[in-house]
Write a protein that holds these residues in place. Structure first.
Motif, mmCIF file in Angstrom:
data_model
loop_
_atom_site.group_PDB
_atom_site.id
_atom_site.type_symbol
_atom_site.label_atom_id
_atom_site.label_comp_id
_atom_site.label_asym_id
_atom_site.label_seq_id
_atom_site.Cartn_x
_atom_site.Cartn_y
_atom_site.Cartn_z
ATOM 1 N N SER A 195 -17.867 10.831 48.913
ATOM 2 C CA SER A 195 -18.255 11.919 48.021
ATOM 3 C C SER A 195 -18.051 13.270 48.685
ATOM 4 N N LYS B 81 -24.047 1.118 52.470
ATOM 5 C CA LYS B 81 -23.403 1.458 51.192
ATOM 6 C C LYS B 81 -23.596 2.945 50.886
ATOM 7 N N GLN B 82 -24.809 3.440 51.086
ATOM 8 C CA GLN B 82 -25.051 4.863 50.869
ATOM 9 C C GLN B 82 -24.222 5.707 51.836
ATOM 10 N N GLU C 287 -20.626 5.802 50.543
ATOM 11 C CA GLU C 287 -20.537 6.613 49.328
ATOM 12 C C GLU C 287 -20.683 8.096 49.658
ATOM 13 N N SER D 21 -26.770 6.582 39.334
ATOM 14 C CA SER D 21 -26.248 6.007 40.578
ATOM 15 C C SER D 21 -26.448 6.969 41.745
ATOM 16 N N SER E 14 -24.100 7.890 43.658
ATOM 17 C CA SER E 14 -22.954 8.801 43.583
ATOM 18 C C SER E 14 -23.237 9.977 42.656
#
Length: 212
Positions: free
Chosen positions: A146, A138-139, A142, A100, A102
Motif C-alpha cells: 500500500s 499479512k498486515q 499489505e 479491509s 487495505s
C-alpha cells in the motif's frame, strides 16, 4: 502547536469526565458479538486520527494511545517530551467482513502527510511520526504494498518516511483524550486543526459511501 494547548486540558477534564460513561458504553455496545481484527497507526495528533477513523463503516472502536516506546505506562506529558520513544497512535478494532485492512490504509494515507519526518504541520517531535504497527505478517505485506502504491500515485510530493514495524504494546491514553474531538469541537486546537481535517475526510469518504 498542540503543546500550546496543554494548559487547557485541566479545565476540560470536568466536562470530559461528564461524558466518560457515555463514551465507554458506546464503545462497549459496538464491540459485542464481533469477530474483530486490530490495526494500530500513528499519523500525527491522535485527536484527529481517532475522529476520522471512527466514522468509517466496519470500524467498531478507535482508542487513542501510545506505542513504540520504551517506558511502561507512559503519561501524555511524558510522551510529549519525545524522550519515551512512543508515538501518538490509534488502535482500531474493525470488522474485516465490512472493511479491509487495505481500506484502512487508504484512509491512513489520506489523513496525514507521510513525507514529513517526525512531524505533522506545526506538531513537531518523534511522537508525531508516521508509523504502522503491524499485527501480523499479512498486515506487514499489505502495508508495504500500500505504501509503495501510494507513493507512486504522487498524492504526496516526496519520499514516504512512514515506519512499518511490528506491534508490541499499546498503552491507552488518558480518558480525557478519548473521543476528544467529538466532546470538544470548539477547543482552539480542534477548531483550527482537527475540524478542517475531519471535514475534508468526511467529504472524500462520504462521497465514496464508506461512512457510517
Amino acid at each position: 502547536m498542540k503543546k500550546f494547548f496543554l494548559f487547557l486540558m485541566s479545565i476540560l477534564l470536568i466536562s470530559c469526565n461528564g461524558q466518560e460513561n457515555k463514551v465507554s458504553k458506546k464503545k462497549n455496545l459496538k464491540m459485542e458479538n464481533k469477530n474483530l481484527e486490530y490495526a494500530t497507526f500513528g499519523g500525527g495528533c491522535f485527536w484527529c486520527v481517532e475522529a476520522c477513523f471512527d466514522m468509517l463503516k466496519g470500524v467498531e472502536s478507535v482508542t487513542s494511545g501510545y506505542s513504540g516506546g520504551h517506558k511502561e505506562n507512559p503519561t501524555y506529558e511524558e510522551v510529549c517530551t519525545g524522550e519515551t520513544g512512543h508515538a501518538e497512535v490509534v488502535q482500531i478494532a474493525f470488522d474485516p467482513s465490512v472493511i479491509s485492512f487495505s481500506q484502512l490504509l487508504e484512509s491512513f494515507w489520506f489523513l496525514h502527510d507521510p513525507t514529513q519526518l517526525n512531524r505533522q504541520g506545526e506538531d513537531i517531535g518523534t511522537q508525531y511520526r508516521s508509523v504502522i504497527f503491524y499485527h501480523s505478517e499479512k498486515q506487514k505485506e499489505e502495508a508495504q504494498i500500500s505504501m509503495e502504491n501510494s507513493e507512486k500515485s504522487g498524492k504526496w510530493n516526496g519520499k514516504y518516511v512512514t515506519q512499518i514495524v511490528p506491534f508490541e504494546k499499546f498503552w491507552g491514553a488518558e480518558k480525557y483524550h478519548q473521543n476528544y474531538f467529538e466532546i470538544n469541537p470548539n477547543q482552539p486546537y480542534c477548531s483550527a486543526v482537527v475540524g478542517p481535517k475531519v471535514a475534508k475526510f468526511k467529504k472524500h469518504f462520504g462521497e465514496l459511501g464508506l461512512l457510517k
